[in-house]
Write an enzyme that holds these catalytic residues in place. Structure first.
Site, PDB file in Angstrom:
ATOM      1  N   VAL A  15      -2.201  -8.526   4.254  1.00 50.52           N
ATOM      2  CA  VAL A  15      -2.262  -7.213   4.893  1.00 50.52           C
ATOM      3  C   VAL A  15      -3.661  -6.939   5.439  1.00 50.52           C
ATOM      4  CG1 VAL A  15      -1.943  -4.742   4.563  1.00 50.52           C
ATOM      5  CG2 VAL A  15      -0.390  -6.354   3.453  1.00 50.52           C
ATOM      6  N   LYS A 206       7.445   3.206  -6.255  1.00 46.83           N
ATOM      7  CA  LYS A 206       7.641   3.884  -4.977  1.00 46.83           C
ATOM      8  C   LYS A 206       8.459   5.164  -5.152  1.00 46.83           C
ATOM      9  CE  LYS A 206       7.546  -0.583  -2.610  1.00 46.83           C
ATOM     10  NZ  LYS A 206       8.364  -1.622  -1.947  1.00 46.83           N
TER      11      LYS A 206
END
Length: 428
Positions: A15, A206
Site C-alpha cells: 500500500v 472493521k
C-alpha cells in the site's frame, strides 16, 4: 496554489508503494482537486534498500518510525499495521505533536480509536481512516458525511475479501474449503497464517468501526461476537443453493434500547439480495437509514491501488481543511452501550449436523429441537461421506436464537454427533 501539504509516510509495503505511485501518476489532478500539491517529504520502513518498484531515494529516510512525527511534515500516514507497538506509538506521538494522522490500521482503531480521536480533537488536527474499512470503497465518508442526517438503523455487509473469495470460489466450483484456501494463499489473497481472516477477526475490527460511525457509539471491538468460515463445507454451500441462498460471511450491527448488537458470522443470503451477487475479493456494505433508505457501498476491499486511493482521498480532505471528528461526532459525545443479549433476537437458522449413520439419530435431533421450542421448517439428509458419517441439515422457522442455542446444548456430547454442528443465520 498555496504551500504543498507535506506528508511523512510510515510503511513502504504494497500500500505504501501504491501511495507513492498514485501521487506520482495523478499528482497534477490531485493538486487541482486539493487546492494545493501533496508531497511526500519523509519515509520510514524496516528495510531501506528493498526494491519496491518506486524511487524512494528522493525522500528523506528516517530510521526510527516515531521520529516521523518530528520530520517537519504536516500529516503522518501510518501503513505499518498492528494494534499496538510502533503503529500506536507513532499515532500518539504524531497527534500529540499536532500532526494530522491518516491510517489504514483497522486493528489499532478498533482497540484505541476512542483515545486517538480524543487526541486529534484536543490538538485540532484530523484523524482519518477511509482505507481501514473496505479498501477503496468510500463507506467511512459515506456514513460520516453522506448519511449524516440519518438515524442509521442497521449496517451490515461483506467486510473481508479473503473469505468472500473463498466462499464464492467454493460456490462456483463445488470445491472444499481447504483446497480453495490453498489457492487463495498461492494467489496472494490469503496470508500464510490466514486465521485473522477466516476466523472473522479482521471483519470484526472493521465492523466495530462501522458501528461507531453508524450509531454514535464508542468502538467496542471486545463486544463483537465473531466466528469465521473454516467449518463451512462444500455440501453446506450446495444445500444453501438448493434452498435459494448463497453463503456469505457477514458483519452485522444494530443499536437500539436492547443495546449494541455486533456479530460476524456466516449467513445464508437470499439470492435476490444484492450481497448474494458480490463475488471474489470484493467488499460490500449496506447501511439502512430512516430517511435515505438502503445504501449499498461496493468495490475492491484490498490491494495497492484501491487502498492507496482511499489514503490519498483522506489527504485531499486534509489539504482542503476538511477535518471533522473521526467518528462523525466528538469523541466525548460517543456513547458507551452495553452489548445486546442475542438470545432474544428472532430469525431463521440453518443448522448442519455431521452424524453417525445409525437408527434414531434424526429422532434425537428432532427431540432436542422440540424440547427447546425450535420449530423445524425443513430437514435434509444427505448420503454417507467417505468416513461413513451422514450430513443432516435443518432450516428453522423464525424464532428466538436462545431456543436454537438450547437445542444445541441439549445435543452436546451426544454419541450420535461427529464433530460440532454448524449454525448459520439466515439474513432477513
Amino acid at each position: 496554489m498555496t504551500e504543498p501539504l507535506r506528508i511523512a509516510l510510515a510503511g513502504l509495503g504494497t500500500v505504501g508503494a501504491g501511495v507513492i505511485r498514485l501521487l506520482d501518476t495523478n499528482g497534477a489532478l490531485i493538486a487541482r482537486r486539493a487546492g494545493r500539491p501533496i508531497e511526500i517529504v519523509a519515509v520510514s520502513a524496516r528495510d531501506r534498500f528493498k526494491d519496491r518498484g518506486v524511487d524512494i531515494g528522493r525522500f528523506r529516510w528516517v530510521d526510527d518510525t516515531t521520529a516521523l512525527a518530528q520530520s517537519g511534515a504536516d500529516v503522518v500516514v501510518e501503513l505499518v499495521g498492528g494494534s499496538d507497538g510502533p503503529a500506536l506509538t507513532l499515532a500518539r506521538t504524531a497527534l500529540g505533536a499536532g500532526k494530522s494522522f491518516v491510517t489504514a490500521n483497522k486493528a489499532m482503531l478498533a482497540h484505541h480509536g476512542l483515545e486517538l480521536a480524543g487526541l486529534a480533537e484536543a490538538a485540532g488536527v484530523a484523524l482519518k481512516f477511509e482505507a481501514a474499512v473496505a479498501g477503496g470503497v468510500p463507506v467511512v465518508k459515506g456514513l460520516r458525511e453522506g448519511a449524516a442526517a440519518n438515524a442509521i438503523e442497521r449496517v451490515y455487509g461483506i467486510l473481508n475479501g479473503t473469505c468472500n473469495f473463498i466462499l464464492s470460489k467454493m460456490e462456483a466450483e463445488g470445491r472444499d474449503f481447504a483446497d480453495v484456501l490453498a489457492e487463495a494463499q498461492a494467489l496472494g489473497f490469503a496470508e500464510a497464517d490466514p486465521s485473522f481472516d477466516i476466523d472473522g477477526v479482521d471483519a470484526a475490527h472493521k465492523l466495530s468501526l462501522l458501528a461507531s460511525l453508524a450509531f454514535g457509539t464508542q468502538p467496542a471491538f471486545a463486544d463483537v461476537a465473531a466466528s469465521g468460515i473454516r467449518h463451512v463445507l462444500a455440501a453446506d454451500i450446495a444445500e444453501a443453493a438448493a434452498l435459494g441462498y448463497r453463503v456469505r460471511l457477514l458483519g452485522v450491527a444494530e443499536a437500539d434500547d436492547a443495546g449494541l448488537f455486533q456479530r460476524v458470522h456466516p449467513h445464508l443470503v437470499p439470492v435476490d439480495h444484492p450481497l448474494a451477487h458480490v463475488t471474489g475479493a470484493t467488499n460490500a456494505v449496506v447501511a439502512e437509514g430512516n430517511f435515505v433508505g438502503r445504501l449499498l457501498f461496493q468495490g475492491p476491499g484490498a490491494g495497492d491501488g484501491p487502498t492507496a486511493s482511499a489514503v490519498v482521498a483522506d489527504l485531499i480532505d486534509i489539504a482542503r481543511g476538511e477535518f471533522g471528528p473521526a467518528f462523525a461526532m466528538p469523541a466525548d459525545a460517543l456513547t458507551q452501550q452495553a452489548p445486546a443479549d442475542t438470545g432474544d433476537r428472532r430469525g431463521r437458522a440453518y443448522v448442519r449436523f455431521t452424524v453417525a449413520d445409525r437408527v434414531g439419530v434424526l429422532a434425537e435431533i428432532a427431540a432436542a429441537m422440540r424440547d427447546a421450542g425450535v420449530s423445524i421448517e425443513s430437514l435434509m439428509q444427505r448420503g454417507a461421506m467417505t468416513d461413513g458419517s451422514v450430513l443432516v441439515a435443518i432450516v428453522t422457522h423464525e424464532g428466538p436464537e436462545r431456543a436454537v442455542a438450547q437445542a444445541l446444548e441439549r445435543l452436546r456430547g451426544s454419541q450420535s454427533l461427529v464433530g460440532q454442528p454448524l449454525w448459520m443465520h439466515i439474513l432477513g
